[in-house]
Design an enzyme around this catalytic site. Structure first.
Site: not given
Ligand code: ADP
Length: 397
Positions: A7, A91, A180, A241, A384
């Site tokens: 990643n 990823r 996601h 966020r 993940e």
């Protein structure tokens, strides 16, 4: 097979090395401050302590080289040589409309990922750098791209279109993509498996509540809606966020703060969310502590956060005309029972019957609702990296 899952960010690279037969993580770690002074690599072998080495990493190729050196180290490594790395899973954040599933990486795929760069200018170029670094150091080792957006490509136009002039979708592909996806796919599958059911027969709402947070409606195995949009800024209130807001706030604040729109977007990404609202932290452990100490803003923040989650769940019950399973995942979803409790209070009308004692459980796959409840509420830990490993094996075997 031994799969290296990567990643890659603009100055960091997270990795896990997984034996796909046993699904054991043989080693994992992180390269930080790539291209900046003070770069370091963290390496942790299964069952071992974290080993941190400060070492210059002028670029990502050097970072990948250091990862390979650690994995093949004669003393502390987990394999003898590079030959024992059978495949690499990357990823990739944005696959636009080009990728509805994972793919084996070749020149054509790289070109198509490059074409998605303007949709994720901070992430995709960094992901590509990781691919190029691996190509250089591990020529001939098959590589797979697993996209954050792919699982949500099944959303129908009514879910992905904005109320904007249609030409912006046609010309610039301005639409909702969702992120996601690897986690929403993994968690909805694991939930069905745990319940001994086929995902194709279920309506599942997955609440991925981490630093970044998103909710999805997974109907008969397919994502039909999700809360993030063109970028990961839309939807829930997150760690830093803002999530959904009136778009006119951007010009309003721009005038008040004498700041260009980019500056406001930066605030919405990095200084907002529970961090900005609470003035405490973006970390829910700190927020929970402040809440228990009677901090009023922490209380309001957690209420605002949970209310937004509950409203999204309600809207996805409408989108699917029902729900069978609500699954909580990621750092907050798996661990912060206070948030699950606050959200749950809005959902009793569905017949959720969550057991307050079970709701205190953290971080393991478990059914929280009483047997026979109309809707099954669960915790399903996400993974993940394992999902990327499985996808990689599926495509290269
Ligand atoms: P991301 O992967 O998006 O960075 P995570 O899924 O790791 O985020 O979630 C991080 C959030 O989970 C933090 O706000 C953290 O406070 C929260 N959290 C709460 N309890 C725990 C816990 N016991 N372990 C890890 N994270 C926790």
């Amino acid at each position: 097979m031994n799969v290296l899952v990567i990643n890659c960010g603009s100055s960091s690279l997270k990795y896990q090395f997984i034996n796909s037969d046993t699904e054991e993580v043989m080693a994992k770690g992180l390269c930080e401050r790539i291209g900046i002074d003070g770069s370091q690599i963290t390496y942790q072998k299964a069952g071992g302590d974290k080993d941190i080495t400060v070492s210059p990493m002028p670029d990502h190729t050097k970072a990948v080289q250091l990862v390979i050196d650690k994995l093949t180290d004669p003393v502390n490594g987990v394999v003898k040589s590079l030959k024992e790395i059978d495949a690499v899973g990357h990823r990739i954040v944005h696959g636009g409309e080009k990728f509805a599933s994972s793919v084996v990486i070749n020149d054509e795929v790289i070109k198509a990922i490059e074409e998605c760069n303007d949709l994720a200018p901070l992430h995709n170029p960094a992901n590509l750098i990781g691919i190029h670094a691996c190509e250089k150091l591990m020529p001939g080792v098959p590589m797979v791209a697993v996209f954050d957006t792919a699982f949500h490509q099944t959303m129908p136009p009514k879910a992905y279109l904005y109320g904007l002039p249609y030409e912006y979708y046609e010309k610039y592909k301005v639409r909702r993509y969702g992120f996601h996806g690897t986690s929403h796919d993994f968690v909805s599958s694991e939930a069905a498996k745990f319940l001994g059911k086929d995902r194709k027969d279920l309506k599942i709402i997955v609440c991925h509540l981490g630093n970044g947070a998103s909710i999805s409606a997974v109907m008969n195995g397919k994502s039909v809606d999700t809360s993030m949009g063109l970028t990961p800024l839309e939807g829930l209130i997150m760690g830093t966020r803002s999530g959904d807001l009136d778009p006119a706030i951007i010009t309003f604040l721009s005038n008040k703060l004498h700041m260009p729109a980019e500056g406001i977007i930066d605030i919405l990404n990095k200084k907002s969310g529970v961090y900005g609202l609470s003035r405490v932290s973006s970390d829910f452990r700190d927020l929970e502590k402040a809440y228990n100490e009677g901090n009023e803003l922490a209380k309001i923040t957690l209420e605002t956060y949970s209310y937004r989650v509950a409203k999204y769940i309600g809207s996805y019950v409408a989108a699917m005309n029902g729900v069978d399973v609500i699954a909580y995942t990621a750092g907050v979803g798996e661990n912060t029972s206070l948030v699950r409790k606050m959200v749950g209070e809005y959902l009793t009308y569905l017949g959720t019957n969550v057991d307050p004692e079970k709701n205190k459980i953290r971080g393991e796959i478990v059914v929280l609702s009483d047997p026979g409840s109309k809707v099954t509420t669960m915790i399903v830990p996400t993974n993940e990296e394992l999902a990327i490993c499985r996808e990689t094996v599926r495509l290269v075997k």
